[in-house]
Design a protein around this motif. Structure first.
Motif, short mmCIF file in Angstrom:
data_model
loop_
_atom_site.label_atom_id
_atom_site.label_comp_id
_atom_site.label_asym_id
_atom_site.label_seq_id
_atom_site.Cartn_x
_atom_site.Cartn_y
_atom_site.Cartn_z
N UNK A 47 72.64 18.77 46.27
CA UNK A 47 73.70 19.68 46.76
C UNK A 47 73.30 20.56 47.94
N UNK A 48 72.04 21.07 47.52
CA UNK A 48 71.61 21.94 48.75
C UNK A 48 71.54 21.18 50.01
N UNK A 49 70.91 19.93 49.78
CA UNK A 49 70.80 19.11 50.95
C UNK A 49 72.11 18.88 51.59
N UNK A 50 73.08 18.66 50.75
CA UNK A 50 74.38 18.42 51.30
C UNK A 50 74.92 19.60 52.01
N UNK A 68 61.44 20.63 37.06
CA UNK A 68 62.74 20.04 36.84
C UNK A 68 63.14 18.89 37.88
N UNK A 69 62.65 17.73 37.49
CA UNK A 69 62.98 16.71 38.55
C UNK A 69 64.54 16.33 38.53
N UNK A 70 65.07 16.19 37.33
CA UNK A 70 66.49 15.78 37.34
C UNK A 70 67.52 16.92 37.91
N UNK A 71 67.23 17.97 37.09
CA UNK A 71 68.14 19.05 37.71
C UNK A 71 67.92 19.26 39.19
N UNK A 72 66.54 19.32 39.51
CA UNK A 72 66.29 19.60 40.94
C UNK A 72 66.90 18.61 41.92
N UNK A 73 66.70 17.33 41.24
CA UNK A 73 67.29 16.33 42.23
C UNK A 73 68.80 16.58 42.51
#
Lengths: 691, 226
Positions: free
Chosen positions: A46-49, A36-41
């Protein structure tokens, strides 16, 4: 700090946690990207945030923590600093205090300095003033000095003038002096000359004296020499004489020896003479016995004849014959003896005569010899004296010779020795003179003695001649006298013992008398002290006796008067009457007084009775009996006693025992006797009135 | 040695002092023993190895020491300096001057009845001067001890005589008589006296003592009445 350490630990744990999350996140990224590249991105962002947020938050928290830590550190630092500040502030305060004190000190010092300055200024002003004063003084002194200088200069001038004068005078004087000096020199010279002359003179004088002395000495020596010469001559002569004298002395000694021998012979002869005389005496005695023997003989012959006659008559022939023969034999022997004795007597008489003649001859010889002896003795004495003198002389001469010898050895003491020799010579001469005088005297005396002896001898011979013819007469008279005297002596001797006895008796009597107190009033007296105790005692006793006698006489007189009956005088009677009257009057008065007293006492008692209602009787020993006016009987009475203090006490009576109530009330409670009495009188009165 | 010898020599003055002292004590003894004065008037005193009773009566002592011998005081002072041995007592009795001269031949103690003045007893002491020897340069050699013993014997005998002498019943007094040279000059206080002899007397001779200068012979005569 602990907090700090905890935080550090905490930080490490956080980091470890962070690393772990980072790892987790990375791991998750890789598988998700493919699917899942889009969702993951979006999701990754978010996670990154979120991670980033969380990281930021963590960083924030750590920073906050660091901040807190820093705060805490800062706070601690601040506190430290504030403490330091406080310390510093204190220091500053103290320093400021010091500064203040120093400033105050400084101010004080400044004040002091000011004062000092002021003082100094004042001093300076003073000094200045004094300086000014001194300056003025100096000026004055200068002026004076100048004046004085002027004066001095003027004086100097005067002095210089004077000096000049003096110098001139001095010059003159010097000149004079020089003149004098010259004179003096002249004098000195002359003096020296004269002194030298004087010295010479003295020397010459001394020389002269010495020479004179020498001359004298020489003269003396000369004289002494001459004297010595003469002395030597005399001494030589004396020595010659001494030799002669010694020879004579020897001769005398010999003579003396001979005389002694003669003396001994003489003594022997005397002894012989004595023995011969004793023999003679014995012979004479025997001669005296001869007549008695003859008488005996005759007696015996007579007896024999008688006996013979008797024998004829009597028959006892033979025995008598025998006796006779014996007696005749005895007689014959006696006769023979007698004859012998006679012959002896005759021989003895002859002998006696011979001896007498020889005695006479010997006596003559003896007298001669004794005379010779006496003269020789005198001579001997003389010679001995002479010998003594000569010995002395010899000694002196020897001494002189010795001195001569000494002179020969030591010539220095010639003068002394010469003097000594002179003295010795003089003494020698004197001795010679003396000897000669003595010898002359001796000779004279010896001659006189001889003459006297001769005179005595002649006198004795004359006496003998005179005595010989008268001798029998004289002897007779003498015998008579002798007998008379003997008789007298016998008488006296007979008397003597009686006299001795008497003397003894008298002595005893005298002794007794002495013991008794007798004395010889011719040479002794008895004295005693005038004021001796015995006389005093005697006088006293006399006085006493006299006094006693007087008293006795007086008393006797009185006694006599008493015995004769005393006549009473009128005056005495009157006085007696008066006395008696007085006595009676006194008695009367006493009686009256007694009566008055009794009456008064009665009245008083009556008054007391009627006033108090009690009759008071005094009993013995200060006891009082009270009987009331209203008493029922006489026996109802009260007894009171007064003690030493004057207090009254009720004594127990029969009546008082019935009054116990009243006693208790008035005496014990109220302590009042009048109340008690009045109570009794009230009671009694009421009883009587009731009755 | 010389000093010791000196002590034994008795001079005339020393002897006179001894005799005088003996008389003082002897008279006191007689007065006591014979009861001339009451016994309470006497006190005991040690002398010569005896206890002798000596009067304490002032008048009597002055009579003995001063009045009887008025010139004595001076002499005593002189003697006390010269003879310290014999002058232990200041009050010396008897005219020493007279003794020295040999002027007193006899001293008699007479006891008389006061009232009648009759002599009852005579105590007589004969004083003989034996001084001729000593004056010729031969010093007396009797020691003081022997003299004292002799004096003691005399005083004892005086005391013993009381046993046979008659009792003196009436009041008595005494007097001292001095038998002196006729030519002796005496002061006004002295007067001549009778010898006070006793008629019908009995005599007893007492012992004697000698200082080798003076010899004192005692005797007592008394009225004898049967």
């Amino acid at each position: 700090m602990e907090d700090y350490s905890e935080t550090a630990e905490n930080t490490t744990t956080f980091r470890i946690m962070g690393d772990f999350k980072r790892f987790l996140s990375s791991h998750s990224d890789n598988p998700s990207s493919e699917l899942t590249i889009k969702e993951n991105t979006s999701k990754a962002s978010d996670v990154m945030m979120r991670v980033k947020m969380k990281q930021i938050e963590a960083a924030h928290a750590s920073s906050e923590r660091a901040h807190v830590k820093a705060n805490i550190e800062l706070e601690s630092k601040f506190e430290q600093l504030t403490a330091q500040n406080k310390v510093l502030k204190d220091k500053a305060d103290s320093l400021q205090g010091k500064v203040n004190s120093l400033t105050t000190k400084l101010l004080d010092m400044q004040d002091e300095v000011k004062q000092m300055r002021k003082d100094k200024e004042a001093e300076i002003s003073k000094w200045e003033n004094s300086y000014l004063h001194l300056e003025t003084l100096k000026q004055e002194a200068d002026s004076r000095l100048s004046e004085e200088m002027m004066m001095v200069t003027s004086q100097n001038q005067q002095l210089s003038e004077h000096n000049l004068m003096l110098q001139s005078q001095n010059n003159i004087l010097n000149l004079k002096c020089e003149e004098h000096y010259t004179h003096m020199d002249q004098y000195k010279r002359s003096l020296e000359a004269s002194q030298t002359v004087l010295k010479d003179y003295q020397e010459t004088k001394s020389k002269l004296a010495r020479s004179e002395q020498q001359v004298n000495r020489l003269k003396q020596e000369l004289a002494t020499l001459q004297d010595t010469k003469t002395l030597a001559k005399t001494l030589k002569e004396e020595m010659n004489r001494l030799r002669h004298i010694e020879v004579e002395f020897k001769k005398i000694h010999e003579e003396n020896y001979l005389l002694r021998q003669n003396n001994d012979n003489f003594a022997l002869l005397q002894e012989k003479l004595h023995s011969v005389e004793s023999k003679l005496a014995r012979a004479e005695l025997q001669c005296a016995n001869v007549p008695s023997l003859e008488v005996e003989n005759n007696m015996l012959t007579q007896r024999i004849e008688q006996l013979q006659n008797m024998s004829v008559t009597k028959n006892e022939h033979s025995s008598l014959q025998i006796e006779l023969s014996s007696l005749s034999q005895k007689l014959s022997t006696a006769q023979e003896e007698n004859l012998n004795l006679k012959a002896e007597l005759s021989t003895l008489r002859n002998h006696n005569i011979e001896l007498n003649s020889s005695i006479k001859a010997i006596d003559q010889k003896l007298t001669e010899k004794s005379e010779i002896c006496a003269s020789l003795n005198a001579q001997l004495l003389r010679l001995r004296k002479r010998a003594g003198l000569l010995a002395k002389e010899r000694d002196s001469i020897r001494e002189i010779l010795q001195s001569y010898d000494a002179e020969l050895t030591m010539t220095s003491h010639t003068t002394q020795l010469n003097k000594r020799i002179e003295n010795e010579a003089a003494s020698n001469k004197r001795l010679y003179h003396r000897i000669e005088e003595l010898e002359d005297e001796n000779k004279k005396l010896a001659d006189e003695a001889m003459k006297n002896r001769l005179g005595i001898k002649t006198l004795e011979s004359q006496k003998e001649l005179n005595e010989t013819p008268d001798s029998p007469m004289v002897s007779q008279t003498m015998n008579e006298e002798n007998s008379v005297l003997r008789e007298k002596i016998q008488k006296y001797e007979a008397e003597r013992p009686t006299l001795i006895e008497k003397i003894e008796q008298l002595e005893a009597w005298i002794e007794q008398g002495k013991i008794k107190g007798d004395y010889n009033p011719e040479n002794t007296k008895v004295i005693h002290f005038a004021m001796n105790p015995a006389d005093l005692a005697h006088q006293k006793s006399k006085q006493d006796v006299a006094n006693l006698k007087e008293e006795c006489i007086r008393l006797r007189q009185k006694l006599r008067e008493a015995a004769d009956g005393h006549e009473v005088s009128v005056a005495e009677v009157e006085s007696l009457k008066l006395a008696q009257e007085e006595a009676s009057r006194a008695e009367l008065r006493n009686q009256r007084l007694k009566e008055v007293f009794t009456k008064k006492i009665q009245e008083f008692r009556q008054a007391c009775y009627s006033l108090t209602g009690y009759r008071i009787d005094t009993l013995n020993d200060s006891q009082f009996r009270l009987v009331s006016m209203y008493a029922e009987s006489e026996s109802d009475y009260l007894l009171f006693e007064m003690n030493e203090r004057g207090e009254m006490k009720l004594l127990e009576t029969e009546y008082s025992t019935t009054l116990t109530e009243l006693v208790n009330l008035h005496l014990h409670h109220q302590n009042s006797i009048p109340m008690f009495l009045s109570a009794i009188s009230v009671n009694l009165f009421s009883q009587q009135t009731l009755a | 040695m010389a000093a010791a010898k000196q002590l034994n020599k008795i001079t005339l003055k020393g002897s006179a002092a001894i005799v005088s002292e003996f008389f003082f004590y002897g008279i006191n003894n007689i007065l006591y023993q014979r009861g001339v004065y009451p016994p309470e008037m006497f006190k005991q005193e040690k002398k010569y190895g005896l206890t002798i009773l000596v009067s304490t009566d002032e008048t009597l002592l002055t009579y003995l020491n001063d009045n009887v011998l008025p010139q004595l005081q001076g002499n005593v002072m002189l003697l006390s300096s010269v003879l310290p041995l014999f002058c232990q007592r200041q009050q010396l009795f008897l005219q020493i001057e007279w003794l020295e001269k040999g002027a007193v031949k006899r001293l008699v103690v007479v006891i008389r009845e006061s009232e009648t003045n009759e002599t009852l007893e005579r105590w007589q002491f004969e004083i003989q001067c034996e001084s001729d020897k000593s004056e010729n340069g031969k010093p007396a050699t009797k020691s003081k001890e022997t003299i004292n013993s002799e004096i003691r014997a005399v005083i004892r005998q005086v005391t013993a005589t009381v046993t046979f002498l008659p009792l003196l019943e009436c009041p008595c007094s005494f007097d001292l008589l001095f038998y002196t040279d006729k030519n002796l000059e005496v002061s006004e206080k002295w007067e001549d006296s009778s010898p006070c002899l006793i008629p019908n007397s009995e005599e007893v001779k007492l012992r004697s003592f000698s200082t080798s200068v003076h010899k004192v012979d005692g005797a007592v005569s008394y009225k004898f009445s049967m």
